[in-house]
Design a protein around this motif. Structure first.
Motif, PDB file in Angstrom:
ATOM      1  N   PHE A  35       0.816  -1.216   0.000  1.00  0.00           N
ATOM      2  CA  PHE A  35       0.000   0.000   0.000  1.00  0.00           C
ATOM      3  C   PHE A  35       0.851   1.267   0.000  1.00  0.00           C
ATOM      4  CE2 PHE A  35      -2.588  -3.297   2.066  1.00  0.00           C
ATOM      5  CZ  PHE A  35      -3.710  -3.276   1.241  1.00  0.00           C
ATOM      6  N   PRO A  37       1.609   3.471  -2.333  1.00  0.00           N
ATOM      7  CA  PRO A  37       1.047   4.701  -2.922  1.00  0.00           C
ATOM      8  C   PRO A  37       0.083   5.433  -1.999  1.00  0.00           C
ATOM      9  CG  PRO A  37       1.013   2.905  -4.507  1.00  0.00           C
ATOM     10  CD  PRO A  37       1.375   2.306  -3.190  1.00  0.00           C
ATOM     11  N   TRP A  38      -0.543   4.708  -1.079  1.00  0.00           N
ATOM     12  CA  TRP A  38      -1.494   5.329  -0.163  1.00  0.00           C
ATOM     13  C   TRP A  38      -0.851   5.709   1.164  1.00  0.00           C
ATOM     14  CZ3 TRP A  38      -2.502   1.065  -3.153  1.00  0.00           C
ATOM     15  CH2 TRP A  38      -3.472   1.237  -4.150  1.00  0.00           C
ATOM     16  N   LEU A  39       0.235   5.048   1.537  1.00  0.00           N
ATOM     17  CA  LEU A  39       0.876   5.321   2.827  1.00  0.00           C
ATOM     18  C   LEU A  39       1.969   6.384   2.719  1.00  0.00           C
ATOM     19  CD1 LEU A  39       1.229   1.695   4.272  1.00  0.00           C
ATOM     20  CD2 LEU A  39      -0.484   3.416   4.856  1.00  0.00           C
ATOM     21  N   TYR A  42       4.478  11.507   0.040  1.00  0.00           N
ATOM     22  CA  TYR A  42       4.756  12.178  -1.231  1.00  0.00           C
ATOM     23  C   TYR A  42       5.301  11.170  -2.230  1.00  0.00           C
ATOM     24  CZ  TYR A  42       4.775  15.986   2.161  1.00  0.00           C
ATOM     25  OH  TYR A  42       4.444  16.838   3.187  1.00  0.00           O
ATOM     26  N   ASP A  43       5.398  11.600  -3.463  1.00  0.00           N
ATOM     27  CA  ASP A  43       6.070  10.805  -4.472  1.00  0.00           C
ATOM     28  C   ASP A  43       7.548  10.689  -4.091  1.00  0.00           C
ATOM     29  OD1 ASP A  43       7.715  10.340  -6.961  1.00  0.00           O
ATOM     30  OD2 ASP A  43       5.709  10.206  -7.827  1.00  0.00           O
ATOM     31  N   SER A  78       8.987   8.629   2.494  1.00  0.00           N
ATOM     32  CA  SER A  78       8.385   8.101   1.265  1.00  0.00           C
ATOM     33  C   SER A  78       9.336   7.159   0.545  1.00  0.00           C
ATOM     34  CB  SER A  78       7.981   9.243   0.338  1.00  0.00           C
ATOM     35  OG  SER A  78       7.038  10.091   0.956  1.00  0.00           O
ATOM     36  N   TYR A  82       8.735   3.123  -0.240  1.00  0.00           N
ATOM     37  CA  TYR A  82       8.831   2.582  -1.593  1.00  0.00           C
ATOM     38  C   TYR A  82      10.043   1.655  -1.733  1.00  0.00           C
ATOM     39  CZ  TYR A  82       5.079   5.113  -3.943  1.00  0.00           C
ATOM     40  OH  TYR A  82       3.841   5.557  -4.368  1.00  0.00           O
TER      41      TYR A  82
END
Length: 285
Positions: A35, A37-39, A42-43, A78, A82
């Motif tokens: 998850f 992209p939701w957690l 920012y990018d 972030s 990722y």
């Protein structure tokens, strides 16, 4: 007056907390990767040069850096979230591929014996005689750094360990009466191996796979640290450590926090492997 001996505690008493909290940490990292992209706030590749090398808790423009920013103003939190995706994908894929190949070859060598056994086990000995890290570095350097190549290289360097375990376990299981009876009744080698042998050795193979998972995370981080893993700007814990080492004196969080996440995950995976071993060890039943 005779002393009364205290009852000996069962080997698995007190293993509950030690067994579950590492598994919970691994589960949280897996969920964070799924998850992301939701957690992630920012990018992970969005740059903010005005907010470069900001300490944790700093607000710069529209960015709130909970764990600080790196040399390009990217959010460390972030990128850590990722980065877990890369580590887990490499670890899962390499363990599955190396485990499948190694277990299959080990079972075939032990069941067929003869020249098949000689060829497979000599190849295993050759691979085990070469340092795994050195072999991985040389192979990635030849093939080129990429996510797919890292997975293939790690699988190539680690399958012999599964082959050794599967070989030794199959040698003992293949002599069991039910295995011989299945062969006498006309069952082919494939059916005997995957229907009767594999279910009886999967416990030992699972323990090896659990312990290898943490090692694959470390190998991926090491290759990325050397620039042979996934390439920028893709977030990876190893590459974050590599760039962060240049700013340890002035921005400790850039390298320390990814390294801490890496340490916690590998420790949790290793403790989970110990718990799996204790669970499957017949002496603890």
């Amino acid at each position: 007056m005779s002393a009364v001996a205290s009852p000996r505690p069962h080997p698995r008493q007190g293993l509950g907390l030690r067994r579950w909290w590492p598994l919970a940490i691994v589960g949280l990292v897996v969920l964070a990767a799924i998850f992301a992209p939701w957690l992630a706030p920012y990018d992970p590749n969005t740059q903010n040069l005005i907010g470069r090398l900001k300490p944790p808790g700093t607000v710069s423009r529209a960015f709130h850096y909970w764990l600080g920013s790196d040399e390009l103003g990217r959010d460390v939190l972030s990128r850590i979230i990722y980065g877990s995706r890369v580590s887990l994908v490499v670890a899962f894929a390499s363990v599955i591929i190396s485990g499948t190949v190694g277990t299959t070859l080990g079972m075939i060598a032990a069941y067929r014996r003869g020249w098949t056994e000689t060829v497979v086990m000599r190849v295993v000995d050759v691979f085990l005689s070469i340092p795994a890290v050195l072999l991985a570095i040389i192979t990635v350097a030849v093939l080129g750094p990429s996510l797919v190549n890292v997975i293939l290289v790690l699988a190539l360097t680690r399958w012999p360990r599964y082959a050794r375990i599967a070989y030794s376990q199959t040698l003992s299981v293949a002599t069991m009466p039910y295995v011989r009876l299945a062969a006498l009744m006309g069952a082919g080698a494939t059916r005997v191996l995957f229907r009767h042998v594999l279910p009886n050795i999967i416990g030992a193979v699972s323990v090896v796979a659990t312990l290898e998972f943490g090692l694959m995370v470390l190998f991926e981080a090491g290759l990325s640290f050397l620039g042979l893993g996934v390439q920028p700007p893709t977030a990876s814990w190893g590459s974050m450590l590599s760039t962060g080492r240049n700013y340890v004196a002035t921005a400790w969080w850039v390298a320390t926090l990814p390294g801490l996440w890496l340490f916690v995950l590998v420790l949790a995976v290793n403790l989970t492997g110990d718990a799996v071993r204790d669970r499957l060890d017949p002496r603890f039943r």
